[in-house]
Design a protein around this motif. Sequence first.
Motif, PDB file in Angstrom:
ATOM      1  N   ALA A 138     -28.630   4.448 -11.024  1.00 14.79           N
ATOM      2  CA  ALA A 138     -27.708   4.639  -9.928  1.00 14.79           C
ATOM      3  C   ALA A 138     -26.545   3.957  -9.868  1.00 14.79           C
ATOM      4  CB  ALA A 138     -28.563   4.330  -8.668  1.00 14.79           C
ATOM      5  N   ASN A 139     -25.706   4.134  -9.195  1.00 14.48           N
ATOM      6  CA  ASN A 139     -24.282   3.353  -8.940  1.00 14.48           C
ATOM      7  C   ASN A 139     -24.246   2.397  -7.848  1.00 14.48           C
ATOM      8  OD1 ASN A 139     -22.485   4.967 -10.773  1.00 14.48           O
ATOM      9  ND2 ASN A 139     -23.036   6.886  -9.421  1.00 14.48           N
ATOM     10  N   ILE A 140     -23.649   1.381  -8.125  1.00 18.91           N
ATOM     11  CA  ILE A 140     -23.075   0.672  -6.841  1.00 18.91           C
ATOM     12  C   ILE A 140     -21.683   0.973  -6.953  1.00 18.91           C
ATOM     13  CG2 ILE A 140     -22.749  -1.950  -6.120  1.00 18.91           C
ATOM     14  CD1 ILE A 140     -25.182  -2.621  -7.711  1.00 18.91           C
ATOM     15  N   LEU A 141     -21.538   1.432  -5.784  1.00 17.46           N
ATOM     16  CA  LEU A 141     -19.957   1.872  -5.359  1.00 17.46           C
ATOM     17  C   LEU A 141     -19.130   0.778  -5.008  1.00 17.46           C
ATOM     18  CD1 LEU A 141     -21.004   5.153  -3.903  1.00 17.46           C
ATOM     19  CD2 LEU A 141     -20.369   4.715  -6.078  1.00 17.46           C
ATOM     20  N   PRO A 142     -17.630   0.959  -5.198  1.00 18.97           N
ATOM     21  CA  PRO A 142     -16.814  -0.175  -4.592  1.00 18.97           C
ATOM     22  C   PRO A 142     -16.984  -0.247  -2.939  1.00 18.97           C
ATOM     23  CG  PRO A 142     -15.712   1.223  -6.086  1.00 18.97           C
ATOM     24  CD  PRO A 142     -17.135   1.728  -6.092  1.00 18.97           C
ATOM     25  N   LYS A 143     -16.852  -1.358  -2.541  1.00 23.16           N
ATOM     26  CA  LYS A 143     -16.856  -1.665  -1.147  1.00 23.16           C
ATOM     27  C   LYS A 143     -15.312  -1.772  -0.701  1.00 23.16           C
ATOM     28  CE  LYS A 143     -18.179  -4.467   2.849  1.00 23.16           C
ATOM     29  NZ  LYS A 143     -17.888  -3.556   3.697  1.00 23.16           N
ATOM     30  N   ILE A 144     -15.075  -0.960   0.288  1.00 24.66           N
ATOM     31  CA  ILE A 144     -13.470  -1.101   0.903  1.00 24.66           C
ATOM     32  C   ILE A 144     -13.201  -2.343   1.501  1.00 24.66           C
ATOM     33  CG2 ILE A 144     -11.735   0.156   2.462  1.00 24.66           C
ATOM     34  CD1 ILE A 144     -13.377   2.989   1.732  1.00 24.66           C
ATOM     35  N   ILE A 145     -12.186  -3.025   1.022  1.00 26.11           N
ATOM     36  CA  ILE A 145     -11.502  -4.236   1.864  1.00 26.11           C
ATOM     37  C   ILE A 145     -10.363  -3.519   2.286  1.00 26.11           C
ATOM     38  CG2 ILE A 145     -10.630  -6.508   1.474  1.00 26.11           C
ATOM     39  CD1 ILE A 145     -12.396  -6.725  -0.969  1.00 26.11           C
ATOM     40  N   ASN A 146     -10.243  -4.056   3.652  1.00 25.35           N
ATOM     41  CA  ASN A 146      -8.932  -3.737   4.592  1.00 25.35           C
ATOM     42  C   ASN A 146      -8.015  -5.103   4.500  1.00 25.35           C
ATOM     43  OD1 ASN A 146      -9.884  -1.026   5.474  1.00 25.35           O
ATOM     44  ND2 ASN A 146     -11.184  -2.430   6.595  1.00 25.35           N
ATOM     45  N   VAL A 147      -6.808  -4.720   4.039  1.00 22.59           N
ATOM     46  CA  VAL A 147      -5.679  -6.016   4.080  1.00 22.59           C
ATOM     47  C   VAL A 147      -4.807  -5.627   5.210  1.00 22.59           C
ATOM     48  CG1 VAL A 147      -3.949  -6.925   2.639  1.00 22.59           C
ATOM     49  CG2 VAL A 147      -6.103  -6.034   1.686  1.00 22.59           C
ATOM     50  N   THR A 148      -4.512  -6.356   6.034  1.00 18.36           N
ATOM     51  CA  THR A 148      -3.545  -6.361   7.123  1.00 18.36           C
ATOM     52  C   THR A 148      -2.365  -7.318   6.837  1.00 18.36           C
ATOM     53  OG1 THR A 148      -5.536  -5.601   8.673  1.00 18.36           O
ATOM     54  CG2 THR A 148      -3.256  -6.197   9.782  1.00 18.36           C
ATOM     55  N   TYR A 149      -1.387  -6.737   6.560  1.00 19.64           N
ATOM     56  CA  TYR A 149      -0.030  -7.608   6.538  1.00 19.64           C
ATOM     57  C   TYR A 149       0.698  -8.015   7.767  1.00 19.64           C
ATOM     58  CZ  TYR A 149      -0.748  -6.429   1.497  1.00 19.64           C
ATOM     59  OH  TYR A 149      -1.281  -6.428   0.380  1.00 19.64           O
ATOM     60  N   GLY A 150       1.332  -9.036   7.956  1.00 23.39           N
ATOM     61  CA  GLY A 150       2.292  -9.401   8.959  1.00 23.39           C
ATOM     62  C   GLY A 150       3.356 -10.306   8.307  1.00 23.39           C
ATOM     63  N   SER A 151       4.799  -9.792   8.881  1.00 24.47           N
ATOM     64  CA  SER A 151       5.587 -10.545   8.068  1.00 24.47           C
ATOM     65  C   SER A 151       5.964 -11.848   8.697  1.00 24.47           C
ATOM     66  CB  SER A 151       7.004  -9.908   7.907  1.00 24.47           C
ATOM     67  OG  SER A 151       7.454  -9.299   9.241  1.00 24.47           O
ATOM     68  N   ILE A 152       6.422 -12.856   8.078  1.00 26.24           N
ATOM     69  CA  ILE A 152       7.077 -14.044   8.525  1.00 26.24           C
ATOM     70  C   ILE A 152       8.579 -13.969   8.699  1.00 26.24           C
ATOM     71  CG2 ILE A 152       7.194 -16.582   8.424  1.00 26.24           C
ATOM     72  CD1 ILE A 152       4.579 -16.484   6.844  1.00 26.24           C
ATOM     73  N   SER A 153       8.852 -14.381   9.743  1.00 29.03           N
ATOM     74  CA  SER A 153      10.605 -14.219   9.700  1.00 29.03           C
ATOM     75  C   SER A 153      11.085 -15.545   8.910  1.00 29.03           C
ATOM     76  CB  SER A 153      11.020 -14.582  11.130  1.00 29.03           C
ATOM     77  OG  SER A 153      10.624 -13.419  12.053  1.00 29.03           O
ATOM     78  N   LYS A 154      12.172 -15.295   8.427  1.00 25.49           N
ATOM     79  CA  LYS A 154      12.822 -16.422   7.384  1.00 25.49           C
ATOM     80  C   LYS A 154      14.178 -16.780   7.907  1.00 25.49           C
ATOM     81  CE  LYS A 154      14.500 -14.208   3.543  1.00 25.49           C
ATOM     82  NZ  LYS A 154      14.417 -14.378   1.797  1.00 25.49           N
ATOM     83  N   THR A 155      14.647 -17.910   7.496  1.00 19.52           N
ATOM     84  CA  THR A 155      16.110 -18.116   7.586  1.00 19.52           C
ATOM     85  C   THR A 155      16.827 -17.537   6.318  1.00 19.52           C
ATOM     86  OG1 THR A 155      15.523 -20.235   8.774  1.00 19.52           O
ATOM     87  CG2 THR A 155      17.748 -20.085   7.902  1.00 19.52           C
ATOM     88  N   TYR A 156      17.837 -17.211   6.544  1.00 14.85           N
ATOM     89  CA  TYR A 156      18.716 -16.670   5.544  1.00 14.85           C
ATOM     90  C   TYR A 156      18.930 -17.493   4.427  1.00 14.85           C
ATOM     91  CZ  TYR A 156      22.934 -14.649   2.992  1.00 14.85           C
ATOM     92  OH  TYR A 156      23.565 -14.437   1.911  1.00 14.85           O
ATOM     93  N   ASP A 157      18.489 -16.827   3.327  1.00 11.61           N
ATOM     94  CA  ASP A 157      18.663 -17.832   1.991  1.00 11.61           C
ATOM     95  C   ASP A 157      19.347 -17.048   1.019  1.00 11.61           C
ATOM     96  OD1 ASP A 157      16.909 -16.278   1.206  1.00 11.61           O
ATOM     97  OD2 ASP A 157      15.218 -17.623   0.801  1.00 11.61           O
ATOM     98  N   GLY A 158      19.772 -15.813   1.123  1.00 10.36           N
ATOM     99  CA  GLY A 158      20.473 -15.139   0.188  1.00 10.36           C
ATOM    100  C   GLY A 158      19.812 -14.268  -0.789  1.00 10.36           C
ATOM    101  N   THR A 159      18.351 -14.345  -0.639  1.00 16.62           N
ATOM    102  CA  THR A 159      17.426 -13.669  -1.321  1.00 16.62           C
ATOM    103  C   THR A 159      16.864 -12.485  -0.747  1.00 16.62           C
ATOM    104  OG1 THR A 159      15.418 -14.864  -1.224  1.00 16.62           O
ATOM    105  CG2 THR A 159      17.106 -15.727  -3.076  1.00 16.62           C
ATOM    106  N   THR A 160      16.137 -11.588  -1.176  1.00 19.82           N
ATOM    107  CA  THR A 160      15.161 -10.695  -0.607  1.00 19.82           C
ATOM    108  C   THR A 160      13.673 -11.020  -0.671  1.00 19.82           C
ATOM    109  OG1 THR A 160      14.926  -9.403  -2.460  1.00 19.82           O
ATOM    110  CG2 THR A 160      16.692  -8.844  -1.070  1.00 19.82           C
ATOM    111  N   LYS A 161      13.461 -12.089  -1.181  1.00 19.12           N
ATOM    112  CA  LYS A 161      12.009 -12.545  -1.246  1.00 19.12           C
ATOM    113  C   LYS A 161      11.253 -12.661   0.128  1.00 19.12           C
ATOM    114  CE  LYS A 161       8.758 -15.527  -3.212  1.00 19.12           C
ATOM    115  NZ  LYS A 161       8.569 -16.885  -4.103  1.00 19.12           N
TER     116      LYS A 161
END
Length: 170
Positions: A99-122
């Motif tokens: 039989a198969n063991i099927l992958p489990k779905i993992i949910n990823v929820t993203y939230g951004s962190i504000s940053k101070t201008y540093d000249g990069t897009t990171k």
Amino acid sequence: TISGLYSINYTISSTIGTILPIPLNISLKAIDKTYDTTTKANILYSISGSIFAGDNVDLSNNYLANFIDQNIGYKSVIINNISSTNTNYIFTISSIVYANILPKIINVTYGSISKTYDGTTKAILNYTLSGNYTIDNIIMSYIANYTSANVNNNIRIDICNITINICYIN
């Protein structure tokens, strides 16, 4: 009992015999499952052979069915302690089951962190995982960039090269 004129010259002795159980065929089918950190497997079965009218024959609940490991994939299932609920019958198993063991779905929820201008897009993100098991050590890496390096509100963040490493902790 013995009777008659010379019956005193004879005795009757008894003997013992054996009644053997009737062999029945049992066809087994393992059921696919979603990854759950265990090797436990569930099976379906059907019984065939000569069963006398009125006899109830079923699979006892003492059987053990386990995948060879807990990881996803198509693999064999080992089944032990197969026995009948009726001792007048014995099972013969005709095949190995898979039989198969099927992958489990993992949910990823993203939230951004504000940053101070540093000249990069990171961008550095906060994220939470749900649907995973605590026994699995999950490490996630990614590359995230704002679409602009300039000060602004509501700047889209592109996320790429997401890698999830899962290490089962024994």
